[in-house]
Scaffold this motif. Structure first.
Motif, PDB file in Angstrom:
ATOM      1  N   SER A  65      -2.870 107.945   0.636  1.00  0.00           N
ATOM      2  CA  SER A  65      -2.746 106.975  -0.692  1.00  0.00           C
ATOM      3  C   SER A  65      -1.925 108.495  -1.640  1.00  0.00           C
ATOM      4  CB  SER A  65      -3.669 107.583  -1.337  1.00  0.00           C
ATOM      5  OG  SER A  65      -5.027 108.627  -1.321  1.00  0.00           O
ATOM      6  N   GLN A 113      -3.677 101.929  -2.389  1.00  0.00           N
ATOM      7  CA  GLN A 113      -3.144 102.223  -3.746  1.00  0.00           C
ATOM      8  C   GLN A 113      -4.155 102.991  -4.580  1.00  0.00           C
ATOM      9  OE1 GLN A 113      -0.984  99.170  -5.734  1.00  0.00           O
ATOM     10  NE2 GLN A 113      -1.290  97.487  -3.693  1.00  0.00           N
ATOM     11  N   GLU A 114      -3.665 103.769  -5.728  1.00  0.00           N
ATOM     12  CA  GLU A 114      -4.827 104.333  -6.594  1.00  0.00           C
ATOM     13  C   GLU A 114      -5.964 103.765  -6.688  1.00  0.00           C
ATOM     14  OE1 GLU A 114      -3.263 105.607 -10.719  1.00  0.00           O
ATOM     15  OE2 GLU A 114      -1.375 106.469  -9.300  1.00  0.00           O
ATOM     16  N   ALA A 119      -1.967  99.120   0.306  1.00  0.00           N
ATOM     17  CA  ALA A 119      -0.623  99.224   0.048  1.00  0.00           C
ATOM     18  C   ALA A 119       0.224  98.360   1.902  1.00  0.00           C
ATOM     19  CB  ALA A 119      -0.031  99.666  -0.402  1.00  0.00           C
TER      20      ALA A 119
END
Length: 128
Positions: A65, A113-114, A119
């Motif tokens: 990430s 993703q956060e 993603a």
């Protein structure tokens, strides 16, 4: 900084679990039958063991990430990790009486993703 609803950053274990869950979902959608998740022995852990088209597949899930600073997930599968997974696969085959099975080693690389959503994901069949 990546964080959950409480504002506390996600830890490595949470990120790994999210990536593995995504990999299991993907493999299942592709017709793989999940046999084991997080199979452990003294030598370590195999993330996913699945059956597909008559083969037993040992799947290493790697995730990243954030930035490329640490490299890609695929790049984190080094010679030491390959040897460890191969050794654990032999132990698994012996313990389950499946020494004669056709086996493959796959890698699933996941970019998170956060919020720990996926993603991107790459499935490398017969990676090693």
């Amino acid at each position: 900084m990546e964080s959950g609803a409480s504002g506390i950053p996600y830890n490595r274990k949470q990120k790994g679990a999210a990536a593995e869950a995504a990999a299991v979902y993907y493999l299942s959608s592709q017709g793989y039958i999940i046999v084991e998740r997080n199979w452990r022995c003294r030598s370590g852990e195999i993330d996913i063991i699945a059956e597909h088209e008559g083969s037993l597949i040992f799947v290493e899930v790697r995730s990243r990430s954030g930035t490329l600073r640490q490299g890609t997930p695929e790049e984190s599968v080094n010679g030491r990790k390959i040897q460890q997974v191969r050794n654990m696969a032999l132990i698994y085959l012996h313990m389950t009486g499946q020494e004669e099975r056709r086996i493959l080693f796959d890698v699933i690389a996941v970019w998170l993703q956060e919020d720990l959503s996926v993603a991107s994901m790459t499935h490398i069949r017969g990676a090693f």
